[in-house]
Design a protein around this motif. Structure first.
Motif, PDB file in Angstrom:
ATOM      1  N   CYS A  23       0.824  -1.209   0.000  1.00 56.64           N
ATOM      2  CA  CYS A  23       0.000   0.000   0.000  1.00 56.64           C
ATOM      3  C   CYS A  23       0.860   1.261   0.000  1.00 56.64           C
ATOM      4  O   CYS A  23       0.433   2.295  -0.461  1.00 56.64           O
ATOM      5  N   ALA A  24       2.047   1.187   0.584  1.00 55.96           N
ATOM      6  CA  ALA A  24       2.931   2.343   0.638  1.00 55.96           C
ATOM      7  C   ALA A  24       3.870   2.287  -0.559  1.00 55.96           C
ATOM      8  O   ALA A  24       4.170   1.222  -1.078  1.00 55.96           O
ATOM      9  N   TYR A  25       4.318   3.439  -0.978  1.00 60.14           N
ATOM     10  CA  TYR A  25       5.276   3.459  -2.061  1.00 60.14           C
ATOM     11  C   TYR A  25       6.369   4.463  -1.734  1.00 60.14           C
ATOM     12  O   TYR A  25       6.226   5.286  -0.855  1.00 60.14           O
ATOM     13  N   THR A  26       7.455   4.357  -2.450  1.00 60.10           N
ATOM     14  CA  THR A  26       8.587   5.248  -2.250  1.00 60.10           C
ATOM     15  C   THR A  26       8.677   6.193  -3.434  1.00 60.10           C
ATOM     16  O   THR A  26       8.629   5.772  -4.585  1.00 60.10           O
ATOM     17  N   VAL A  27       8.798   7.472  -3.141  1.00 55.26           N
ATOM     18  CA  VAL A  27       8.973   8.486  -4.178  1.00 55.26           C
ATOM     19  C   VAL A  27      10.465   8.562  -4.487  1.00 55.26           C
ATOM     20  O   VAL A  27      11.284   8.783  -3.595  1.00 55.26           O
ATOM     21  N   THR A  28      10.810   8.351  -5.737  1.00 55.38           N
ATOM     22  CA  THR A  28      12.200   8.380  -6.156  1.00 55.38           C
ATOM     23  C   THR A  28      12.622   9.815  -6.449  1.00 55.38           C
ATOM     24  O   THR A  28      12.045  10.473  -7.303  1.00 55.38           O
ATOM     25  N   LEU A  29      13.606  10.275  -5.698  1.00 60.84           N
ATOM     26  CA  LEU A  29      14.133  11.634  -5.849  1.00 60.84           C
ATOM     27  C   LEU A  29      15.650  11.569  -5.885  1.00 60.84           C
ATOM     28  O   LEU A  29      16.241  10.532  -5.587  1.00 60.84           O
ATOM     29  N   GLU A  30      16.267  12.679  -6.222  1.00 59.30           N
ATOM     30  CA  GLU A  30      17.720  12.782  -6.205  1.00 59.30           C
ATOM     31  C   GLU A  30      18.118  13.778  -5.116  1.00 59.30           C
ATOM     32  O   GLU A  30      17.564  14.866  -5.031  1.00 59.30           O
ATOM     33  N   TRP A  58       7.255   8.110   1.735  1.00 58.08           N
ATOM     34  CA  TRP A  58       8.666   7.769   1.845  1.00 58.08           C
ATOM     35  C   TRP A  58       9.396   8.276   0.611  1.00 58.08           C
ATOM     36  O   TRP A  58       8.866   8.241  -0.495  1.00 58.08           O
ATOM     37  N   THR A  59      10.620   8.737   0.797  1.00 56.41           N
ATOM     38  CA  THR A  59      11.481   9.116  -0.322  1.00 56.41           C
ATOM     39  C   THR A  59      12.774   8.311  -0.220  1.00 56.41           C
ATOM     40  O   THR A  59      13.121   7.823   0.853  1.00 56.41           O
ATOM     41  N   ASP A  60      13.472   8.194  -1.337  1.00 55.89           N
ATOM     42  CA  ASP A  60      14.698   7.405  -1.348  1.00 55.89           C
ATOM     43  C   ASP A  60      15.951   8.267  -1.440  1.00 55.89           C
ATOM     44  O   ASP A  60      17.017   7.774  -1.805  1.00 55.89           O
ATOM     45  N   ALA A  61      15.839   9.535  -1.112  1.00 55.91           N
ATOM     46  CA  ALA A  61      16.980  10.438  -1.185  1.00 55.91           C
ATOM     47  C   ALA A  61      17.101  11.231   0.110  1.00 55.91           C
ATOM     48  O   ALA A  61      16.102  11.619   0.711  1.00 55.91           O
ATOM     49  N   GLN A  62      18.323  11.489   0.506  1.00 60.29           N
ATOM     50  CA  GLN A  62      18.598  12.205   1.752  1.00 60.29           C
ATOM     51  C   GLN A  62      18.095  13.641   1.676  1.00 60.29           C
ATOM     52  O   GLN A  62      18.181  14.301   0.641  1.00 60.29           O
ATOM     53  N   ALA A  63      17.554  14.125   2.803  1.00 56.83           N
ATOM     54  CA  ALA A  63      17.097  15.512   2.966  1.00 56.83           C
ATOM     55  C   ALA A  63      16.014  15.890   1.961  1.00 56.83           C
ATOM     56  O   ALA A  63      16.013  16.984   1.408  1.00 56.83           O
TER      57      ALA A  63
END
Length: 163
Positions: A23-30, A58-63
């Protein structure tokens, strides 16, 4: 518990865990170049859990931060501070923000006079930019102030969130 029943319980638990995490997903960012600075860490831990009716994802990039499903607000800390500009500058919550309307109705909002800089990208068809900046400014105040806009626009208390 007999081994067969234990195995069945474990299998049921694993299927349930996969279902719930689906149900949750991760937003891919830089990550920005200076995302690893202690100042951005201070900002990151203060980002709001929600913006209006939008829950944080959730995101996959710091800050970084993202809100909405689909994503309507994206935030990043650790950018190079912007140079002086003729773009509109607003002051909300003690933080000056440069407003870039080049992709309207999406606004790119970058801190001015903070080092490192932070930036929010807001879909204004979903949420008010003023509301987003009001919430993000609480976290962004952690970034050291190095300057300010010369004559920032201030939000008009009588206008509300009509942006």
């Amino acid at each position: 518990m007999n081994p067969r029943r234990f195995a069945l319980s474990l299998a049921t638990l694993l299927v349930g865990a996969v279902t719930f995490t689906g149900c949750a997903y991760t937003v891919t960012l830089e990550s920005a170049a200076d995302a690893a600075t202690p100042a951005c860490a201070d900002v990151s831990v203060r980002l709001p859990d929600s913006v209006g009716d939008l829950d944080r994802q959730w995101t996959d990039a710091q800050a970084t931060g993202a809100w909405g499903d689909p994503t309507a607000v994206v935030f990043s800390c650790g950018l190079e501070p912007p140079a002086p500009t003729t773009l509109q500058c607003v002051s909300i919550g003690g933080v000056d923000w440069i407003v870039d309307e080049a992709e309207t109705p999406n606004l790119r909002l970058t801190t001015y006079g903070r080092e490192p800089a932070a930036q929010a990208f807001v879909d204004t068809t979903v949420v008010s930019a003023d509301e987003v900046l009001g919430l993000l400014s609480n976290a962004v105040q952690q970034l050291p102030a190095t300057g300010a806009c010369t004559s920032p626009d201030l939000p008009d208390a009588d206008e509300g969130d009509d942006e």
